[in-house]
Design an enzyme around this catalytic site. Structure first.
Site, mmCIF file in Angstrom:
data_model
loop_
_atom_site.group_PDB
_atom_site.id
_atom_site.type_symbol
_atom_site.label_atom_id
_atom_site.label_comp_id
_atom_site.label_asym_id
_atom_site.label_seq_id
_atom_site.Cartn_x
_atom_site.Cartn_y
_atom_site.Cartn_z
ATOM 1 C CB CYS A 1 -0.921 -0.007 1.212
ATOM 2 S SG CYS A 1 -2.035 -1.413 1.218
HETATM 3 N N1 NAD Z 1 -2.747 -6.197 2.195
HETATM 4 C C1 NAD Z 1 -3.180 -5.134 2.827
HETATM 5 O O1 NAD Z 1 -2.875 -4.944 3.982
HETATM 6 C C2 NAD Z 1 -4.109 -4.138 2.180
HETATM 7 C C3 NAD Z 1 -4.695 -3.141 2.994
HETATM 8 C C4 NAD Z 1 -5.556 -2.248 2.429
HETATM 9 C C5 NAD Z 1 -5.831 -2.324 1.062
HETATM 10 N N2 NAD Z 1 -5.263 -3.283 0.288
HETATM 11 C C6 NAD Z 1 -5.615 -3.324 -1.130
HETATM 12 O O2 NAD Z 1 -6.429 -4.460 -1.368
HETATM 13 C C7 NAD Z 1 -6.167 -5.004 -2.662
HETATM 14 C C8 NAD Z 1 -5.790 -6.471 -2.548
HETATM 15 O O3 NAD Z 1 -4.592 -6.569 -1.806
HETATM 16 P P1 NAD Z 1 -4.085 -7.930 -1.178
HETATM 17 O O4 NAD Z 1 -3.009 -7.556 -0.234
HETATM 18 O O5 NAD Z 1 -5.220 -8.766 -0.676
HETATM 19 O O6 NAD Z 1 -3.468 -8.634 -2.482
HETATM 20 P P2 NAD Z 1 -3.029 -10.173 -2.609
HETATM 21 O O7 NAD Z 1 -2.009 -10.205 -3.686
HETATM 22 O O8 NAD Z 1 -2.697 -10.735 -1.274
HETATM 23 O O9 NAD Z 1 -4.344 -10.910 -3.085
HETATM 24 C C9 NAD Z 1 -4.950 -10.690 -4.302
HETATM 25 C C10 NAD Z 1 -5.560 -11.990 -4.794
HETATM 26 O O10 NAD Z 1 -6.232 -11.717 -6.018
HETATM 27 C C11 NAD Z 1 -6.047 -12.805 -6.880
HETATM 28 N N3 NAD Z 1 -6.317 -12.392 -8.244
HETATM 29 C C12 NAD Z 1 -5.555 -11.644 -9.073
HETATM 30 N N4 NAD Z 1 -6.197 -11.457 -10.244
HETATM 31 C C13 NAD Z 1 -7.390 -12.072 -10.144
HETATM 32 C C14 NAD Z 1 -8.500 -12.248 -11.020
HETATM 33 N N5 NAD Z 1 -8.488 -11.719 -12.237
HETATM 34 N N6 NAD Z 1 -9.543 -12.950 -10.579
HETATM 35 C C15 NAD Z 1 -9.544 -13.499 -9.352
HETATM 36 N N7 NAD Z 1 -8.543 -13.393 -8.480
HETATM 37 C C16 NAD Z 1 -7.470 -12.678 -8.874
HETATM 38 C C17 NAD Z 1 -4.607 -13.232 -6.626
HETATM 39 O O11 NAD Z 1 -4.387 -14.552 -7.057
HETATM 40 C C18 NAD Z 1 -4.533 -13.071 -5.108
HETATM 41 O O12 NAD Z 1 -4.894 -14.262 -4.447
HETATM 42 C C19 NAD Z 1 -5.080 -4.124 -3.265
HETATM 43 O O13 NAD Z 1 -5.653 -3.144 -4.045
HETATM 44 C C20 NAD Z 1 -4.434 -3.493 -2.047
HETATM 45 O O14 NAD Z 1 -3.852 -2.242 -2.349
HETATM 46 C C21 NAD Z 1 -4.411 -4.201 0.827
#
Ligand code: NAD
Length: 453
Positions: free
Chosen positions: A291
């Protein structure tokens, strides 16, 4: 599944299904954000299906396993016994009442927004979309993404003329609802339960806002409605830019304090006793995670469309991205003071996770530090209780295995990059020849072997 009679009844039926926990919830993207969210809805007695393109994740969940450290397999098994299932087959999206998108939003190689995960997901949803569904985007992104990117793909790709419901439109039976609601989780922070973090929601129209508020109201104690998806998108960016800029400020002041012989940590501790107008931020070896190092650049990219320079973001990025190189320079200086060149020295890096007590190394400053140390000829090893192996990622290719935390006297320098709670810092200082500490992890230990940086 809902059978459509009129637009008003579609809305009220869906709302009732949410209120009575009858609604089926689909979560797309079962990563650090999506999986815990899916489990929260399962716990709240919704029927939940998780969708992910990663077959390994789907198989792990299906066999009752987990791939996130803080979620034990028992939690997955309990959710499965309550109906939670995971799949890579998107056709069952049609059966969902609400679809929540939690896919990654990284930067590309030119440090510009990479929206391919959102656009691919929208293309995967569109053919299975049906009237009366609620689609919510949670991925962090620039203001305008929901309306300018997500909705056009959903509308053009569904093949049966479905449109996102807008306030200016006549109510029709061929509508679906859209909202943006940012995820605000703070990984590793156990001081606040996820349900106590207020949930901001911005619907495309008032019905979408109300539906999203109802859906999230089932698992969050407070929902904060805002007037549009763009306001919700910008809210999340403001929060992360605020952190990024303030961390840059203390990082810069740390560099000055080091020159002046002042302990920045002592200064922050004193400043935070002020009961108003000051929130503490802490210096470190550089930003990490999915992030803070990434999201601000989504806004600076979008700002260019409006002929606007986001100078705070650029300056904070410059200061923060220098920090790993400051750490490397500090290791070289500390070795030099002991008449040793960095080239050929054995350095043990403690911690590759981007912050303490988590199993996430995305954008971790450790990766940059390890690569820079290697470039200078150092012989680098690492230890991290959360990572037995570090292979290849988007910006690195280390292929290193975790070294046991013993025989510390064999290293010319032990470098603390991540201050995991598991480490016994007294023992580390006692056994090591030299400790360079970028986190103030050895605070309170008096030893000439410690160099703060
Ligand atoms: N990790 C955090 O602490 C956090 C906090 C706030 C916001 N976010 C935001 O949340 C969002 C997700 O982050 P995250 O950390 O969970 O990412 P992540 O990489 O842990 O998980 C994303 C998942 O999406 C899947 N994916 C990708 N393309 C896909 C598709 N076309 N169809 C289905 N699944 C698909 C991936 O395989 C993965 O399992 C991002 O935008 C991030 O900026 C994350």
């Amino acid at each position: 599944m809902i059978t459509c009679s009129s637009a008003a009844s579609v809305f009220s039926e869906l709302k009732t299904r949410m209120e009575t926990r009858q609604a089926r919830v689909g979560v797309i993207g079962l990563g650090y954000v999506g999986l815990p969210l899916a489990l929260l809805y399962t716990e709240a007695k919704f029927r939940v299906t998780g969708f992910d393109i990663d077959q390994h994740k789907v198989a792990t969940l299906t066999s009752g396993g987990s791939y996130i450290c803080r979620i034990p397999p028992t939690e997955i098994q309990a959710a499965r016994s309550q109906g939670f299932c995971a799949t890579a087959e998107f056709s069952s999206l049609t059966e969902m009442d609400a679809i929540i998108i939690c896919v990654p939003t990284p930067l590309d190689e030119y440090r510009e927004p990479d929206l391919s995960f959102i656009t691919n997901t929208a293309r995967a949803i569109a053919p299975h979309l049906r009237a009366g569904q609620l689609v919510v985007l949670e991925s962090t992104t620039y203001p305008g993404t929901t309306e300018e990117v997500l909705i056009p793909i959903l509308e053009e790709g569904n093949g049966c003329g479905l449109k996102a419901a807008r306030d200016a439109m006549a109510n029709g039976e061929d509508q679906f609802f859209v909202a943006f609601s940012p995820e605000r989780e703070d990984p590793g922070n156990d001081s606040i339960a996820r349900r106590d973090i207020p949930k901001v929601v911005g619907g495309l129209n008032s019905q979408a806002s109300e539906l999203a508020a109802t859906l999230y109201g089932a698992i969050f104690n407070r929902v904060v409605p805002v007037s549009s998806p763009a306001v919700a998108e910008m809210t999340k960016l403001l929060e992360n830019i605020y952190r990024c800029v303030n961390i840059a400020l203390v990082n810069e002041l740390k560099l000055l304090c080091l020159r002046m012989g002042i302990d920045i940590w002592e200064v922050i501790d004193a400043a935070k006793t002020k009961p108003f107008g000051f929130q503490p931020f802490f210096p470190g070896p550089g930003l990490g995670g999915h992030c803070i190092p990434v999201d601000p650049f989504y806004l600076s990219w979008k700002a260019k469309e409006f002929d606007f320079q986001t100078r705070f973001i650029e300056l904070a990025g410059e200061v923060n991205s220098y920090m790993p190189y400051h750490v490397v320079a500090s290791v070289a200086k500390a070795l030099n003071a002991r008449k040793k060149p960095l080239n050929g020295s054995k350095v043990l890096v403690l911690g590759v996770a981007y912050k303490k007590d988590i199993d996430d190394l995305r954008e971790s400053p450790s990766l940059t530090i390890i690569e820079a140390l290697q470039k200078e000829g150092a012989e680098v090893s690492y230890n991290d209780p959360y990572f037995a192996f570090v292979g290849r990622g988007r910006h690195y290719d280390l292929q290193m295995r975790c070294t046991p935390l013993d025989n510390l006297e064999q290293y010319d320098c032990v470098l603390i990059v991540t201050d995991h709670s598991d480490y016994d810092y007294r023992r580390i200082v006692a056994e090591a020849l030299l400790v360079v500490d970028s986190r103030n992890a050895t605070r309170g230990i008096v030893s000439a072997k410690i160099v703060y940086c």
